[in-house]
Design a protein around this motif. Structure first.
Motif, PDB file in Angstrom:
ATOM      1  N   ILE B  97     -23.124 -24.215  62.904  1.00  0.00           N
ATOM      2  CA  ILE B  97     -24.115 -23.430  63.652  1.00  0.00           C
ATOM      3  C   ILE B  97     -24.797 -24.353  64.657  1.00  0.00           C
ATOM      4  O   ILE B  97     -25.252 -25.443  64.293  1.00  0.00           O
ATOM      5  N   VAL B  98     -24.861 -23.917  65.912  1.00  0.00           N
ATOM      6  CA  VAL B  98     -25.539 -24.738  66.914  1.00  0.00           C
ATOM      7  C   VAL B  98     -26.788 -24.061  67.483  1.00  0.00           C
ATOM      8  O   VAL B  98     -27.566 -24.696  68.194  1.00  0.00           O
TER       9      VAL B  98
ATOM     10  N   THR C 136     -30.638 -29.454  61.845  1.00  0.00           N
ATOM     11  CA  THR C 136     -31.188 -28.292  62.535  1.00  0.00           C
ATOM     12  C   THR C 136     -32.504 -28.733  63.176  1.00  0.00           C
ATOM     13  O   THR C 136     -33.309 -29.413  62.537  1.00  0.00           O
ATOM     14  N   ALA C 162     -27.878 -27.951  65.366  1.00  0.00           N
ATOM     15  CA  ALA C 162     -28.273 -26.551  65.537  1.00  0.00           C
ATOM     16  C   ALA C 162     -29.689 -26.469  66.098  1.00  0.00           C
ATOM     17  O   ALA C 162     -30.572 -27.203  65.656  1.00  0.00           O
ATOM     18  N   ILE C 163     -29.890 -25.558  67.027  1.00  0.00           N
ATOM     19  CA  ILE C 163     -31.188 -25.423  67.694  1.00  0.00           C
ATOM     20  C   ILE C 163     -31.868 -24.121  67.278  1.00  0.00           C
ATOM     21  O   ILE C 163     -31.245 -23.067  67.269  1.00  0.00           O
ATOM     22  N   ILE C 164     -33.146 -24.230  66.945  1.00  0.00           N
ATOM     23  CA  ILE C 164     -33.991 -23.037  66.818  1.00  0.00           C
ATOM     24  C   ILE C 164     -34.922 -23.072  68.030  1.00  0.00           C
ATOM     25  O   ILE C 164     -35.899 -23.816  68.046  1.00  0.00           O
ATOM     26  N   LEU C 166     -37.623 -22.036  69.332  1.00  0.00           N
ATOM     27  CA  LEU C 166     -38.789 -21.219  69.005  1.00  0.00           C
ATOM     28  C   LEU C 166     -39.780 -21.128  70.148  1.00  0.00           C
ATOM     29  O   LEU C 166     -40.587 -20.216  70.203  1.00  0.00           O
ATOM     30  N   GLU C 172     -48.071 -19.522  62.802  1.00  0.00           N
ATOM     31  CA  GLU C 172     -47.559 -18.854  61.603  1.00  0.00           C
ATOM     32  C   GLU C 172     -46.046 -18.753  61.683  1.00  0.00           C
ATOM     33  O   GLU C 172     -45.331 -18.988  60.725  1.00  0.00           O
ATOM     34  N   ARG C 173     -45.570 -18.371  62.877  1.00  0.00           N
ATOM     35  CA  ARG C 173     -44.134 -18.217  63.072  1.00  0.00           C
ATOM     36  C   ARG C 173     -43.428 -19.576  63.003  1.00  0.00           C
ATOM     37  O   ARG C 173     -42.338 -19.688  62.447  1.00  0.00           O
ATOM     38  N   MET C 176     -43.295 -20.452  59.329  1.00  0.00           N
ATOM     39  CA  MET C 176     -42.358 -19.590  58.606  1.00  0.00           C
ATOM     40  C   MET C 176     -40.928 -20.064  58.877  1.00  0.00           C
ATOM     41  O   MET C 176     -40.119 -20.177  57.959  1.00  0.00           O
ATOM     42  N   ASP C 180     -38.228 -21.244  56.201  1.00  0.00           N
ATOM     43  CA  ASP C 180     -37.054 -20.418  55.949  1.00  0.00           C
ATOM     44  C   ASP C 180     -35.776 -21.045  56.499  1.00  0.00           C
ATOM     45  O   ASP C 180     -34.722 -20.964  55.894  1.00  0.00           O
ATOM     46  N   MET C 181     -35.883 -21.645  57.688  1.00  0.00           N
ATOM     47  CA  MET C 181     -34.688 -22.173  58.350  1.00  0.00           C
ATOM     48  C   MET C 181     -34.473 -23.653  58.013  1.00  0.00           C
ATOM     49  O   MET C 181     -33.438 -24.208  58.327  1.00  0.00           O
TER      50      MET C 181
END
Lengths: 145, 447, 443
Positions: B97-98, C136, C162-164, C166, C172-173, C176, C180-181
């Protein structure tokens, strides 16, 4: 039939309101009524004084920003429902109230409502035709004295 | 990246990246079947939920022998994404996953979509083909005013423009003055944003004396992420002289770049070599033939991170039964006209009334009586929430009322991520339920 | 000099980062010559070169950079928007921007090759600071015109992690997602990390529910003090890097596993230190204004850009990590009045520009910057004047809102607007000191 009201900007800090009152009392100017609208940080002081021009000059000389605005004053019987009747008249005339405040005079037997309308002349006409007592400056200040 | 090869701009009516749009139908169906078989095998092997559902139906991957056999397969729903949050529907190891993207779910938790490098390229391919279909070429300057971040709008169009070799201006959403200033100063030729935001830009521009036809070099608008109408398209085009294009997509399938309308405007061509569309009856869930209206269902034939098998979009549409005069063999769907559930799309963001309720009720002194009013003012969606609060609170002074209003506003924004106008009202002033209560009033014009 | 690595010592592009110094100097000289010839298509440089009688073939060594003119932010502004563009507009792949001293941003442009280089340069400091392909990464920088979000995004993508994405805000987000991630790496401003840390240490989000190992900070100055607090508080490693939009964005320099300052990516950037008053070059080891020449940029080449950042280029020999590049200190201050607020560059003159939009005569104002908890707060105190005042509360509040949104539109920041009585703000003879900054941002 309109009354000149003066208003000032006021920071919500101790002593600021006091300073305004002192400036006027030093000039011997009597405050008929004072209303304060405020938020957490600042407020607007609205004053009705007999000699508004002299009050304005004195306050401006003391470094305040003063705004003069025509308002309408009407008497209302000091009993339950008195105010609702007058608001009905204004509502039916379709005039908007920007703000209003009230004070009592004639030794507390009557109350005066002070309005700023978007259309003061129409409001005055509507109030008069409904038989309400709209005060002019002379009667307001003589009664208030 | 492999796709950069496509960037060579031939400035022909058909951009090289669009070649698959014209694939002969038999070849396309054969490719779809081949890809579907691979997808079903991947999902069966790696996604326990789908495997269980297939076993319950007695279906195994080898039963998929024709495209029609897709109807043997179970559906996927938004609630599956919620129930399997965050990684339960992933079909690839985390190492592959990227990129993660999210969309708001029906509760406080978002739904999570994982993308492998392959998925990013598939998505980029969809966005490049969508932009190419609009007539965008490498010499264009594209302002991307969709939000960037977990929302797929910004990054999707960004990679699409980059793939075509455009100059991309990633301004993201908001700050209208700045959007207008740079559109003018930078000679922007393509704008990508929600149609309602573009209307807002036009309105604000007019106030400043900007005439889009005279002062801007804008040629194309790539509008999506919310339903809009032909009427709005006509209005935008007559006010600005640009060509307004409709782009469709949803985060669960990848983001924008699932479908787009061509110059003939007979619907939106689906890039169905990647995203296989079906229309089903929303009640019986039976597949419907092309031309019949029903719920739009997608299968992501080539995705590997979070592939979707027969994902029910809740969007109502129909697949055009007629070939399009543009010569594309990929089929077109009709503009999205309605949703089968109560999801609201406000300024491009998915909002559920249940989310608003959750936010409101997290604040003390708020009573569980509220109404939601959605409107469009000056082209921009507005959200107003009227909510009752306890009498004690109302009798307090203005300062604490202001503070309460701010608290309520924050609590709602925290969940739905967009700001709402909050009006506090006295108890018993809002309508009460007599059977089914309609809390939502949507005053936006619908066609 | 630290001799022990804090994490495993890894190098993304050893062929470039560990180039023996003589070869590195030769590479810089030849790239400088190329940069000068690219700049010849920029009118600003063409005129200066003509006046100074400089042609590319006269550039034979790195020292010849001193014969070239300095470039300032004012020069970029005077050629707004794209006077420094050195390639045809068709060749531009990306525009980014940074706030200007007035309402207009400073634009920078990138070709596809510039973006490609930028990605690798960001990958260099990320990998040096612990990033691996299996990680991540949560990006809590804003995307958009700001270079921070995109620079890091492309750098992480280059490494294959892996990129989040955001983006900024909504704690809060953020939390979270961190639970979670389970990202191992967080990208944000250091003050934002402090804010998140408060919530974590309060116990609202248990530390053991997070997988966090590293944070890469940027966007604003910070101190060793803050590093210690955050590293101890969260049990993570915090890494520093440096960059500015005018020469690229992040990835200009960054720390290695030994943490002996930030390695300058010298194959791409030629650094000098000058005395900000006399503009004379200073030797390594002395504190001064950093001046940067971008050696490889095609779309938007800048020569001897005055960063206004104060720092030191170290003179204490080679770092044990194996990189041959010189290292620089943290940023120790500014030579102008620019403020960095929540990672956004703000000039006091921008506030004046905004006020002029509301009232023709700009009122007296004072900017107060503080950091009451973790995040920067700005209050603009504005003296009431006749054109602003009204006896109606609604109108007065709308004046205040109008000022707030004008400031937002110019700076991109929400600031508190505090209306104060006339003649209550301090008056200055000569140069007004309109900023009161109570934050402690440098050691």
């Amino acid at each position: 039939m309109k009354i000149n009201q003066i208003s000032l900007f006021l920071e919500n800090k101790p002593g600021h309101l006091n300073a305004i009152c002192r400036t006027l009392s030093e000039k011997g100017i009597n405050i008929v009524t004072l209303s304060l609208a405020d938020t957490q940080q600042f407020g607007i002081v609205r004053l009705i004084v007999e000699d508004w021009q002299r009050a304005k000059d004195a306050l401006e000389a003391a470094g305040h920003i003063v705004n003069v605005r025509e308002v309408v004053a009407a008497t209302v019987a000091d009993r339950p429902g008195g105010m609702a009747e007058i608001l009905d008249v204004i509502g039916q005339a379709g005039v908007n109230i920007e703000y209003m405040y009230a004070f009592t005079f004639r030794h507390g037997r009557e109350a005066v409502l002070v309005f700023r309308f978007d259309e003061p002349d129409r409001a005055i006409a509507a109030l008069k035709s409904a038989g309400r007592n709209v005060l002019d400056a002379v009667s307001l200040f003589s009664e208030a004295r | 990246m492999a796709l950069t090869e496509y960037a060579h701009d031939l400035d022909t009516p058909v951009h090289p990246v669009s070649a698959p749009d014209y694939m002969p139908a038999e070849q396309l169906r054969a490719l779809q079947l081949h890809r579907l078989q691979g997808l079903v095998r991947r999902v069966y092997d790696h996604v326990p939920l789908t495997r269980r559902r297939m076993e319950e139906r007695g279906v195994r991957p080898e039963h998929i022998k024709t495209l029609k056999d897709i109807s043997l397969l179970p559906f996927m729903l938004k609630t599956d994404l919620r129930d399997e949050y965050p990684f339960g529907l992933f079909a690839s190891p985390m190492n592959d996953i990227v990129r993660f993207h999210c969309s708001s779910g029906t509760t406080g938790k978002p739904i999570v979509i994982g993308n492998t490098q392959n998925d990013i390229l598939v998505w980029q391919n969809g966005c490049m083909r969508a932009l190419a279909m609009c007539g965008v070429r490498s010499s264009d300057v594209m302002q991307v005013a969709y939000g960037y971040g977990l929302f797929t709008g910004g990054l999707g169009l960004h990679y699409g423009g980059e793939g075509l070799g455009c100059a991309v201006l990633p301004i993201s959403g908001g700050n209208t003055d700045r959007q207008l200033m740079l559109m003018k100063d930078m000679g922007v030729t393509v704008i990508a944003c929600t149609p309602s935001y573009f209307l807002h830009l036009i309105d604000e521009g007019m106030k400043k004396g900007i005439d889009f036809k005279r002062d801007m070099r804008l040629k194309h608008g790539v509008f999506g992420a919310e339903p809009w109408t032909e009427e709005m398209r006509a209005k935008i085009e007559s006010l600005t002289g640009i060509a307004a294009h409709d782009i469709y997509g949803l985060t669960e399938i990848c983001g924008p770049g699932v479908a787009n309308d061509c110059a003939h405007r007979h619907g939106l061509h689906v890039f169905e070599d990647h995203f296989y569309p079906e229309i089903v009856d929303p009640e019986t869930l039976e597949p419907l033939p092309d031309g019949e209206p029903g719920e739009l269902v997608f299968t992501t034939l080539t995705r590997t991170g979070t592939p979707m098998l027969r994902y029910r979009t809740r969007d109502i549409s129909r697949i055009s039964a007629e070939p399009c005069p543009c010569g594309r063999t990929i089929r077109a769907i009709e503009r999205i006209s309605a949703r089968t559930d109560d999801m609201l799309i406000i300024r491009g963001v998915n909002v559920f009334p249940s989310q608003i309720e959750a936010g409101l009720l997290s604040v003390e002194a708020v009573l569980p009586h509220y109404v939601i009013i959605v409107d469009k003012v000056g082209g921009l969606d507005t959200l107003e929430i009227k909510v009752e609060v306890t009498r004690e609170t109302l009798s307090d002074d203005i300062k604490s009322l202001e503070a309460l209003r701010a608290r309520v506003a924050h609590a709602v924004q925290r969940i739905i991520n967009i700001s709402a106008k909050i009006t506090l009202v006295e108890p018993h002033t809002l309508p009460r339920s007599e059977g089914k209560l309609r809390r939502v009033t949507d005053l936006r014009q619908k066609s | 000099m630290n001799t022990q690595p804090i994490v495993e010592n890894r190098i993304w592009q050893p062929e470039a980062e560990c180039l023996p110094r003589p070869q590195l100097r030769a590479l810089q000289a030849s790239r400088l010559r190329e940069a000068v010839s690219r700049c010849a298509s920029v009118p600003f440089y063409r005129e200066h070169f003509a006046r100074l009688g400089i042609s590319p073939d006269q550039i034979r060594s790195v020292e010849d950079v001193r014969r070239l003119p300095l470039t300032t932010k004012a020069d970029l502004r005077a050629h707004y928007p794209l006077g420094f563009l050195a390639v045809p507009r068709d060749a531009v792949a990306r525009y980014q921007g940074t706030s200007g001293t007035t309402g207009k941003p400073t634009w920078v442009a990138y070709t596809r090759r510039d973006v490609d280089h930028w990605s690798d340069l960001c990958a260099r400091f990320l990998v040096a600071g612990g990033l691996r392909p299996e990680h991540t990464v949560q990006i809590a920088f804003g995307f958009g015109l700001f270079t921070g979000g995109f620079g890091l995004h492309y750098g992480i993508e280059r490494v294959g992690a892996a990129i989040i994405p955001l983006s900024s805000g909504n704690s809060e987000r953020q939390l979270m997602s961190m639970q979670d991630m389970r990202p191992e790496i967080l990208i944000c401003t250091p003050s934002y990390a402090l804010k998140l840390m408060d919530t974590i240490l309060n116990g609202d989000v248990p530390r053991d529910s997070l997988a966090l190992e590293h944070a890469h900070f940027g966007g604003e100055p910070w101190t060793e003090d803050m590093r210690e607090r955050i590293e101890r508080g969260l049990g993570i490693r915090c890494w520093n890097n440096y960059g500015l939009a005018e020469v690229q964005g992040p990835g200009v320099s960054g720390e290695c596993a030994f943490r002996n300052g930030m390695h300058i990516q010298e194959d791409h950037f030629l650094f000098e230190t000058i005395d900000p008053e006399t503009l004379e070059p200073l030797p390594d080891g002395e504190k001064g204004e950093l001046v940067v020449t971008a050696l490889c940029r095609e779309a938007f080449p800048v020569i001897r850009y005055r960063t206004r950042d104060i720092g030191i280029i170290y003179a204490d020999g080679d770092c044990p990590c194996g990189r041959t590049t010189r290292r620089m200190s943290r940023i120790l201050g500014r030579t102008d009045d620019m403020l960095i607020i929540r990672g956004v560059n703000v000039f006091p003159s921008q506030i004046e520009t905004a006020l002029m939009r509301v009232e023709a005569v700009a009122p007296h104002y004072m900017i107060e910057v503080s950091r009451p908890k973790a995040l920067d707060e700005v209050t603009v105190h504005i003296e009431m004047q006749p054109g602003l005042f009204s006896d109606s509360m609604r109108e007065l509040q709308s004046v205040r809102d109008a000022i707030g949104s004008a400031i937002f539109s110019v700076t991109g920041l929400h600031m508190h607007i505090n209306l104060v009585s006339p003649n209550t703000l301090e008056r200055f003879e000569g140069k007004a000191r309109r900023v009161k900054d109570t934050r402690r941002l440098v050691d």
